[in-house]
Design an enzyme around this catalytic site. Structure first.
Site, short mmCIF file in Angstrom:
data_model
loop_
_atom_site.label_atom_id
_atom_site.label_comp_id
_atom_site.label_asym_id
_atom_site.label_seq_id
_atom_site.Cartn_x
_atom_site.Cartn_y
_atom_site.Cartn_z
N GLU A 1 1.76 3.10 -0.59
CA GLU A 1 2.76 3.47 -1.26
C GLU A 1 4.27 4.28 -0.35
O GLU A 1 5.73 4.34 -0.94
CB GLU A 1 2.58 5.08 -1.57
CG GLU A 1 1.49 5.03 -2.81
CD GLU A 1 2.11 4.80 -3.86
OE1 GLU A 1 2.79 4.93 -4.70
OE2 GLU A 1 0.75 3.30 -4.84
N ASP B 1 1.66 -3.99 0.28
CA ASP B 1 0.89 -4.51 0.55
C ASP B 1 0.91 -5.05 2.01
O ASP B 1 0.08 -4.64 2.91
CB ASP B 1 0.13 -5.34 -0.04
CG ASP B 1 -0.34 -4.76 -1.24
OD1 ASP B 1 -0.81 -3.75 -1.53
OD2 ASP B 1 -1.01 -5.74 -2.20
ZN LIG Z 1 2.35 -0.74 -5.31
#
Ligand SMILES: [Zn+2]
Length: 414
Positions: free
Chosen positions: A278, A359
């Protein structure tokens, strides 16, 4: 004139055809892998859970077909039954043509068109989600959510509509530019204020309690130079056992939100990896970028409305008398989904790129992808995600890459 009607009809029916075609591709693809779990998922989820995820995917697919057909029928009735010109007549003859009355006309017709969708939402929540053990919503919560949504639309949407209709009179022929600027400012304001003013109307947000997890997450925030007082816990379990985490707002009011359901499912290192993901969205400025992208789209949209609103044939094709911009706004509002649908593969491809970026950021700050992969596997398992979607289907609809795609991308990063 008649060609406009045909073109509209073709676009609407083509959309439904594509939706049903993609759903059937997906169904067959899932069924082809249903009897034996693909090798790639060994050690990721167990056989019974895999079978359950297949059943869930198939049930959602069947329901989706019914829902898509239903909403297409509602749209066709709204556009071609003569109900809208009749309603316009009722409002304009009864109450006049002021911006406030026209805004009321738009609000009322918008509500009327959305009402037939409510039974579908009800069924999805209390039958489908219930059957697979996800539903925790009570009918009382469901109705109060509807009511709050309506009140919000009334308080925020109605004055905005009235302002736009006034702008048409005040700033013609450049009203589309003004309307776009006002809508953009409104969007920015809502994005800024939603975490403090709107989301708390629906859920309870509490700061993460003292303890090991909080220490760990604060340490991550420090490492990544992210202001950490905005890590919040949300009572997602109030409505559903689905788990999630998201990042919302910007500036002073930004918030990272972890569902309480997520905290119950993941280990501390996995939660840290989710938070890192996030923070990655924040560091890569994904929210401002998305706002910028959508504002270009709405600028084009408003310009097109202003052009169409000057064409007599556009009004007559749908049974309206030319002369007032409100019906043009209504028609565009009803048809915007039919047009933007065709851009969804592009938009979703774009959004999936953001997920890969977030990611990669997480893997970097966690010195390796292991904990993130662990978290993603559990998220897919607990939410009974479809692990084997048809590539066309996921390419068209998915805002997030599939589990295998994300693992492959992360493996490339080590
Ligand atoms: Zn995401």
């Amino acid at each position: 004139m008649i060609i406009v009607v045909w073109l509209t009809l073709v676009l609407i029916l083509a959309r439904l055809a594509v939706e049903i075609w993609l759903a059937s591709l997906n169904r067959r693809h899932v069924l082809a892998h249903a009897h034996e779990m693909p090798e790639a998922f060994n050690g990721i989820i167990d056989e019974p859970t895999y079978k359950k995820s297949v059943a869930y995917t198939l049930a959602k697919g069947r329901f989706g077909n019914i829902e898509d057909t239903g909403s297409t029928a509602v749209l066709l009735v709204a556009l071609f039954s003569g109900a809208l010109p009749w309603a316009f007549h009722l409002f304009s003859h009864g109450l006049g043509l002021s911006a406030w009355v026209m805004a009321a006309f738009l609000f009322a017709t918008g509500l009327a068109v959305s009402l037939p969708g409510w039974p579908f939402d009800w069924y999805a929540q209390f039958r489908l989600e219930q059957k697979f053990g996800f539903n925790t919503t009570t009918p009382k919560i469901w109705w109060s959510d509807r009511l709050k949504g309506l009140l919000l639309a009334l308080v925020l949407g109605y004055p905005l509509l009235a302002l736009i209709l006034n702008l048409v009179q005040w700033t013609a022929p450049w009203w589309w530019l003004w309307a776009w600027a006002v809508v953009l400012a409104f969007q920015l304001l809502i994005t800024l204020l939603a975490p403090v003013l709107i989301l708390p109307l629906f859920n309870k947000f509490t700061p993460l309690p003292e303890g090991g997890l909080r220490e760990r997450l604060l340490d991550l925030a420090k490492r990544t130079q992210f202001r950490a007082r905005s890590i919040q816990l949300m009572d997602g379990s109030k409505r559903s056992r689905h788990s999630n985490a998201f990042f919302t707002g910007f500036g002073r009011f930004r918030k990272i939100v972890l569902f309480d359901t997520l905290v119950g499912q993941l280990t501390e290192p996995e939660l840290e990896a989710v938070l890192a993901h996030e923070i990655g969205h924040f560091k890569k400025k994904h929210i401002p970028k998305m706002l910028g992208f959508s504002s270009v789209g709405s600028l084009v949209g408003f310009y097109l409305i202003s052009v169409l609103a000057r064409q007599e044939w556009f009004y007559r094709a749908f049974g309206f008398e030319p002369g007032n911009v409100a019906p043009a706004l209504l028609l565009m509002g009803l048809l915007v989904g039919t047009v933007t649908f065709w851009f969804s593969p592009l938009i979703h491809w774009w959004l999936r790129r953001y997920e890969y970026e977030a990611d990669a950021f997480a893997a970097q700050v966690m010195s390796g992808p292991q904990s993130l992969i662990g978290a993603l596997r559990k998220l897919n398992e607990k939410n009974l995600s479809n692990l084997t979607p048809h590539p066309y289907y996921s390419g068209f609809y998915y805002s997030h890459p599939t589990l295998l795609e994300r693992e492959q991308a992360l493996a490339g990063k080590t």
